[in-house]
Structures are given as C-alpha cells and as structure tokens.
Design an enzyme around this catalytic site. Structure first.
Site, short mmCIF file in Angstrom:
data_model
loop_
_atom_site.label_atom_id
_atom_site.label_comp_id
_atom_site.label_asym_id
_atom_site.label_seq_id
_atom_site.Cartn_x
_atom_site.Cartn_y
_atom_site.Cartn_z
N MET A 171 -13.01 2.15 -1.01
CA MET A 171 -13.51 3.07 -0.36
C MET A 171 -13.91 4.05 -0.55
O MET A 171 -14.21 5.16 0.30
CB MET A 171 -12.17 2.62 0.94
CG MET A 171 -11.61 1.54 1.34
SD MET A 171 -10.26 2.13 2.34
CE MET A 171 -9.17 2.50 0.74
N MET B 82 -11.12 -6.98 6.00
CA MET B 82 -10.00 -5.75 6.62
C MET B 82 -9.92 -6.37 7.57
O MET B 82 -10.68 -6.32 8.44
CB MET B 82 -10.77 -4.40 6.39
CG MET B 82 -11.21 -3.71 5.40
SD MET B 82 -9.34 -3.26 4.41
CE MET B 82 -9.05 -2.48 5.21
N ASP C 163 -5.36 2.71 -2.70
CA ASP C 163 -6.32 2.97 -1.52
C ASP C 163 -7.07 4.27 -1.88
O ASP C 163 -6.51 4.94 -1.73
CB ASP C 163 -5.46 3.09 -0.36
CG ASP C 163 -5.32 1.99 0.58
OD1 ASP C 163 -6.31 0.80 0.56
OD2 ASP C 163 -4.08 1.81 0.64
N MET D 40 -10.00 5.72 -1.54
CA MET D 40 -11.07 6.93 0.18
C MET D 40 -11.89 8.64 -1.07
O MET D 40 -11.37 9.26 -1.20
CB MET D 40 -10.01 7.69 0.66
CG MET D 40 -9.68 6.26 1.55
SD MET D 40 -8.67 6.49 2.95
CE MET D 40 -7.58 5.34 3.01
N ASP E 208 -5.74 -6.35 5.03
CA ASP E 208 -5.44 -5.24 4.91
C ASP E 208 -5.37 -4.78 6.23
O ASP E 208 -6.89 -4.51 6.10
CB ASP E 208 -6.34 -4.80 3.34
CG ASP E 208 -5.72 -3.42 3.46
OD1 ASP E 208 -4.55 -2.87 4.16
OD2 ASP E 208 -6.44 -2.73 2.88
N GLY E 209 -4.41 -3.85 6.33
CA GLY E 209 -4.10 -3.85 7.94
C GLY E 209 -3.43 -3.77 9.24
O GLY E 209 -4.13 -5.22 9.50
N GLY E 210 -2.42 -3.33 9.38
CA GLY E 210 -2.04 -4.12 10.41
C GLY E 210 -0.56 -4.81 10.53
O GLY E 210 -0.77 -5.14 11.10
N SER F 266 0.80 -1.33 -0.01
CA SER F 266 -0.26 -0.05 0.09
C SER F 266 1.26 1.38 0.50
O SER F 266 1.52 1.56 0.80
CB SER F 266 -0.96 0.35 2.18
OG SER F 266 -1.23 1.55 1.48
N HIS G 229 -8.23 -0.65 -4.56
CA HIS G 229 -8.93 -0.87 -3.06
C HIS G 229 -10.16 0.23 -2.67
O HIS G 229 -9.22 1.15 -2.56
CB HIS G 229 -8.10 -1.10 -2.48
CG HIS G 229 -8.62 -1.33 -0.67
ND1 HIS G 229 -8.16 -1.67 0.22
CD2 HIS G 229 -10.78 -1.55 -0.41
CE1 HIS G 229 -9.72 -1.22 1.85
NE2 HIS G 229 -10.57 -1.22 0.65
N GLY H 21 -3.91 4.13 6.89
CA GLY H 21 -2.75 3.69 7.13
C GLY H 21 -2.03 3.55 8.55
O GLY H 21 -2.59 4.58 9.29
N GLY H 22 -1.25 2.98 8.65
CA GLY H 22 -0.68 3.25 10.05
C GLY H 22 -1.44 2.44 11.68
O GLY H 22 -1.02 2.99 12.87
N GLY I 102 -9.75 4.00 6.75
CA GLY I 102 -9.80 4.80 6.04
C GLY I 102 -8.88 5.90 6.55
O GLY I 102 -8.05 6.27 5.94
N GLY J 231 1.57 -1.70 4.25
CA GLY J 231 1.89 0.34 4.11
C GLY J 231 3.20 0.50 4.73
O GLY J 231 4.53 0.04 4.58
N SER J 232 2.47 0.67 6.33
CA SER J 232 4.00 1.46 6.84
C SER J 232 4.90 0.52 7.14
O SER J 232 5.35 1.25 7.27
CB SER J 232 2.69 1.75 7.90
OG SER J 232 1.80 1.49 8.17
N HIS K 221 -0.86 -1.48 -3.74
CA HIS K 221 -1.64 -1.37 -3.45
C HIS K 221 -2.20 -0.28 -3.27
O HIS K 221 -1.21 0.72 -3.01
CB HIS K 221 -1.85 -1.98 -2.59
CG HIS K 221 -2.92 -1.86 -1.12
ND1 HIS K 221 -4.76 -3.07 -1.57
CD2 HIS K 221 -4.02 -1.24 -0.48
CE1 HIS K 221 -5.73 -3.14 -0.72
NE2 HIS K 221 -5.55 -2.33 -0.67
C1 DX5 Z 1 -6.72 1.50 5.40
C2 DX5 Z 1 -6.33 0.53 4.11
C3 DX5 Z 1 -4.91 0.18 4.09
C4 DX5 Z 1 -3.64 0.71 4.58
C5 DX5 Z 1 -3.16 -0.66 4.41
O1 DX5 Z 1 -8.27 1.84 5.09
O2 DX5 Z 1 -6.96 0.25 3.16
O3 DX5 Z 1 -4.53 -0.83 2.30
O4 DX5 Z 1 -3.49 1.74 4.74
O5 DX5 Z 1 -1.72 0.21 5.68
P1 DX5 Z 1 -0.84 -0.65 7.17
O6 DX5 Z 1 -0.32 -1.36 6.29
O7 DX5 Z 1 -0.23 0.93 7.53
O8 DX5 Z 1 -1.98 -0.58 7.96
ZN ZN Z 2 -6.03 -1.07 1.31
#
Ligand code: DX5
Ligand code: ZN
Length: 218
Positions: A69, A141, A36, A38, A179-181, A9, A67, A148-149, A146, A201-202, A34
């Site tokens: 959202m 998810m 994202d 929004m 996806d996420g954390g 991401s 992705h 990252g991180g 909403g 991502g992060s 990836h």
């Molecule tokens: C959250 C996103 C994720 C997120 C992943 O809404 O869909 O893709 O950015 O980032 P990390 O790995 O930092 O949680």
């Molecule tokens: Zn995502």
C-alpha cells in the site's frame, strides 16, 4: 472452484514479537503469511518494510504474500523480491504504471496481484487481466486500506461476483483474494461470491483455536 487459500495478516500481531507471530501463522495451518506494507503516502499509516521482511523471512517457511500500500510499487518491486516476497500485490490506484509493475513482478520471479480499493470499480482491472499469469490474482479490498481490525464492507460482494464472472467467461486461471474484516461469516460470504484467497488478521489472532478458525475459513 479450487480450494480456498488462507493468508494470515500479521499487521495486528504483537510486532515486538514478529517471530512468534510467524510461528503462530505456521502452526495455524494457513497457506500464506500476509505482509502489509504502508508508506504513509498512499495510505494514512506507516507499518513496516524491507528490513523487517528480511528478518521475518528467516522465521517462516510458508510463502510470503506481500501487499504494497505504497505510492510507487514499481520502484520497490525488485527489493521486495530480494527481501523474500513470493507473491506481490500492489494497488491499481498507485502512481506506478499497472502493466509495467505486473511485468516487473514477473521478471523478479513472483506471483503478481493487482489490488483494488473498495470504491474502485471492478472494470478498472479488466484491461490488465490478460497480463496476469496462471495463479496470479486480483485483490479486492473489503475495507479501506490503512489499518487492521476494521469492519467488512458488504458492498464489495457484488464486485467479487462481477470479477468471478469475467474471469470464468474469459477462462483465465486467476484467483480472487479478499482482504479486510474477514471472519467465519464474512469469509463464507466472500467464498460464495467467488473469492478463493482469504486474508484474515485480527479474527485469527483473537481466535481461541486458530487452527480450527483457519479450517473454518477454508
Ligand atoms: C488493511 C490490510 C489488511 C488488514 C487485515 O489495510 O491490508 O491486510 O490488516 O486485517 P483484518 O483481518 O484485521 O481486517
Ligand atoms: Zn493486506
């Protein structure tokens, strides 16, 4: 279990240097980028959209895993295909009809993913699994969408197991993306539970050795 694919991401990258972020993803040895999207309606944040993807596409050879959202993914599906998405996931909680959106994603030549927010029960997606093609996926998810991180939500792990059991019972050639954390520890937990596509991502953008971190996730 097929080999695990890693999707990076770019949401938490330096967005003023998106081409550098694309090079980072490519050099990390990951499988997918990836992206994202929004809209400020479906989630309480606004990221980036079609014109940014069109620009970024010229800088990345890897498949783009978009992705959405957003409130009305069906309305934008064809335009995301034209902008360069190879995989397109959208939320089952969105306003678009799920079956129609899956069909439209296929018509536009992309691989489809149905995304579920952490509090949406796994069985919500069961009636739609047979609409998915081989190599399509369900995105579970592991944070509230909403930003990252955020910290991984462990209560999603039983959902991954439940979905994997269902997919195997029905002999469906589908993938489970999380996806996420996702980091080395939570990624291993998700793989063990049955996920085979990990978005990160992060964790990767902070890693001292990104290629080793990608290999560790895999
Ligand atoms: C959250 C996103 C994720 C997120 C992943 O809404 O869909 O893709 O950015 O980032 P990390 O790995 O930092 O949680
Ligand atoms: Zn995502």
């Amino acid at each position: 279990m097929p080999s695990t694919k890693i999707s990076v991401s770019v949401l938490n990258a330096d967005l003023s240097r998106l081409a550098d972020a694309a090079a980072f993803v490519e050099q990390s040895g990951a499988d997918l980028l990836h992206f994202d999207v929004m809209d400020g309606c479906f989630v309480d944040n606004i990221s980036f959209g079609l014109p940014v993807l069109e620009s970024l596409r010229k800088h990345i050879a890897l498949p783009v895993d978009t992705h959405l959202m957003i409130r009305d993914p069906l309305h934008y599906t064809e335009r995301f295909a034209k902008a360069g998405s190879d995989l397109l996931s959208f939320h089952i909680e969105s306003d678009s009809d799920t079956a129609d959106t899956v069909r439209e994603i296929h018509r536009c030549g992309m691989r489809a993913g149905i995304a579920l927010s952490p509090d949406t029960p796994t069985e919500t997606v069961f009636p739609y699994l047979h609409l998915l093609d081989p190599d399509d996926f369900v995105l579970l998810m592991t944070v509230v969408p909403g930003r990252g991180g955020q910290a991984f939500l462990p209560y999603v792990l039983p959902k991954i197991r439940e979905l994997r059991t269902r997919i195997e019972a029905e002999c469906l050639p589908l993938h489970i993306e999380v996806d996420g954390g996702i980091n080395a520890e939570t990624g291993a937990q998700c793989r063990e539970a049955g996920a085979d596509m990990l978005v990160s991502g992060s964790y990767l953008f902070r890693a001292a050795e990104p290629a080793a971190a990608v290999q560790g996730l895999r």
